[in-house]
Design an enzyme around this catalytic site. Structure first.
Site, short mmCIF file in Angstrom:
data_model
loop_
_atom_site.label_atom_id
_atom_site.label_comp_id
_atom_site.label_asym_id
_atom_site.label_seq_id
_atom_site.Cartn_x
_atom_site.Cartn_y
_atom_site.Cartn_z
N SER A 1 -1.50 -0.53 8.71
CA SER A 1 -1.06 0.73 9.32
C SER A 1 -0.71 0.58 10.81
O SER A 1 -1.14 1.39 11.63
CB SER A 1 -2.12 1.82 9.14
OG SER A 1 -1.56 3.11 9.31
N LYS B 1 9.11 10.19 13.33
CA LYS B 1 9.81 10.99 12.32
C LYS B 1 9.04 12.24 11.89
O LYS B 1 9.59 13.11 11.21
CB LYS B 1 10.14 10.15 11.10
CG LYS B 1 8.94 9.63 10.31
CD LYS B 1 9.43 8.74 9.17
CE LYS B 1 8.29 8.09 8.43
NZ LYS B 1 8.78 7.15 7.39
N TYR C 1 -4.30 -0.38 -5.40
CA TYR C 1 -2.99 0.15 -5.06
C TYR C 1 -2.25 0.56 -6.34
O TYR C 1 -1.88 -0.29 -7.15
CB TYR C 1 -2.16 -0.85 -4.27
CG TYR C 1 -2.70 -1.19 -2.90
CD1 TYR C 1 -3.74 -0.45 -2.32
CD2 TYR C 1 -2.18 -2.25 -2.16
CE1 TYR C 1 -4.23 -0.76 -1.07
CE2 TYR C 1 -2.67 -2.57 -0.90
CZ TYR C 1 -3.71 -1.83 -0.36
OH TYR C 1 -4.20 -2.15 0.89
N GLN D 1 -9.55 -7.25 7.68
CA GLN D 1 -8.31 -6.45 7.65
C GLN D 1 -8.62 -5.03 8.12
O GLN D 1 -9.06 -4.19 7.35
CB GLN D 1 -7.69 -6.42 6.25
CG GLN D 1 -6.37 -5.68 6.23
CD GLN D 1 -5.58 -5.89 4.96
OE1 GLN D 1 -5.25 -4.93 4.26
NE2 GLN D 1 -5.27 -7.13 4.63
N TRP E 1 0.82 -1.22 0.00
CA TRP E 1 0.00 0.00 0.00
C TRP E 1 0.85 1.27 0.00
O TRP E 1 1.77 1.41 0.80
CB TRP E 1 -0.92 -0.01 1.23
CG TRP E 1 -1.79 1.20 1.37
CD1 TRP E 1 -2.64 1.70 0.43
CD2 TRP E 1 -1.89 2.05 2.51
NE1 TRP E 1 -3.29 2.82 0.93
CE2 TRP E 1 -2.83 3.06 2.20
CE3 TRP E 1 -1.27 2.07 3.77
CZ2 TRP E 1 -3.18 4.07 3.10
CZ3 TRP E 1 -1.61 3.08 4.66
CH2 TRP E 1 -2.55 4.07 4.32
#
Length: 326
Positions: A211, A221, A54, A181, A21
């Site tokens: 995720s 980050k 995707y 999912q 993804w």
């Protein structure tokens, strides 16, 4: 690598898996994809996740080409696709959704792109308000009986919709969904832990969570901005950046508050976050989405960190999150 049963099925999937993804065909080209899939497979990953939508099907083409190039034994890995959004940028009415036609068309197109004879896992990527659930269950049942799909499931359906799919499958003697999912991470846990709770025991639903690092937020980050080479900094991902960062700074505040807990454990925040997901017994596999081999190598170490998350650590994490783990 640790292997877990996919819910109540007999299929064993690696506790850490790898997905395409928003990376394959964008951040990740052919050479990188080959290195990443080879590394994952060598480290015991046996589940590779993908979807028709995707990169408009290009992610599946790239993954299929690389797996074929690596000559991975077909009986040694599992691969998935998902159906709903379509594989073209401006789909016609019959090129998206969960109608019998699109479910069949999308399955055959995924088989061609991934260069396989069957899909191990096939997900309904979202619920379709325009298609009766019975029609979708009938289509999935037919694909399983034809040997083109081994197990089918849902992605981001409500518990009520999943219950309905099981009800109509039972009433019509059809094959019911085996897995869901959902998104699941330290910042997004209510549906997985509360809404879906009855489904694990009642139907033996497995889960392939996506995720787990909240699109990178749980690496830390983004604490001081968005790097240009990061996932949220990529052209075309503005929607994802807005979703993850524009919430009054609440999520970033939470991420900064979690960092000292990881530091006390001697772990990167990403490793602790992945280990936290793995600790949940209802997680069948955690899908990693690294775009560099160094990232993937580091994330694959999360299994070794699960034992460090004892009751005291989990209480500290819950204290930051403001809710108790199940």
């Amino acid at each position: 690598m640790e292997y877990r049963r996919l819910g109540s099925t007999g299929l064993k999937v690696s506790a850490l898996s790898y997905g395409a993804w928003v990376t394959f065909g964008r951040q990740v080209g052919r050479t990188q994809a080959r290195e990443l899939i080879a590394l994952a497979y060598d480290r015991g990953v046996n589940f590779f996740d993908n979807a028709e939508t995707y990169n408009a099907g290009d992610a599946e083409r790239l993954m299929g080409d690389v797996i074929a190039d690596l000559r991975l034994p077909r009986d040694a890995y599992t691969v998935s696709s998902k159906v709903y959004f379509g594989a073209v940028t401006d789909p016609k009415p019959t090129q998206r959704g969960l109608s019998r036609k699109h479910v069949f068309d999308a399955c055959h197109q995924a088989l061609q792109r991934l260069r396989v004879d069957y899909l191990d896992l096939y997900f309904c990527h979202r619920a379709d308000p325009d298609t009766p659930i019975l029609e979708t269950v009938l289509a999935m049942d037919a694909l399983v009986r034809q040997g083109k799909v081994m197990y089918w499931g849902t992605s981001e359906w409500t518990a009520v919709q999943i219950e309905e799919a099981h009800r109509v499958a039972r009433e019509h003697h059809l094959i019911a969904p085996s897995m869901e999912q959902p998104q699941y991470n330290l910042l997004h846990r209510e549906r997985f832990e509360r809404e879906y709770a009855p489904l694990y025991e009642r139907y033996g639903m497995g889960t392939t969570i996506w995720s787990p690092l909240a699109s990178g937020l749980l690496t830390g980050k983004y604490n001081d901005g968005v790097p240009d080479d990061s996932r949220l900094g990529q052209p075309g991902n503005a929607w994802l950046r807005d979703e993850k960062l524009e919430n009054d700074g609440t999520w970033l505040h939470t991420v900064r508050a979690l960092a000292p807990i990881a530091a006390d454990l001697g772990l990167p925040l990403a490793t602790m976050s992945l280990a936290w997901c793995l600790k949940n017994p209802h997680v069948s596999t955690v899908i990693l989405g690294a775009s560099r081999t160094s990232q993937l190598e580091a994330n694959l170490g999360a299994l070794d960190a699960v034992s460090l998350l004892d009751d005291d650590v989990m209480r500290r994490i819950d204290g930051v999150l403001g809710q108790r783990s199940p």
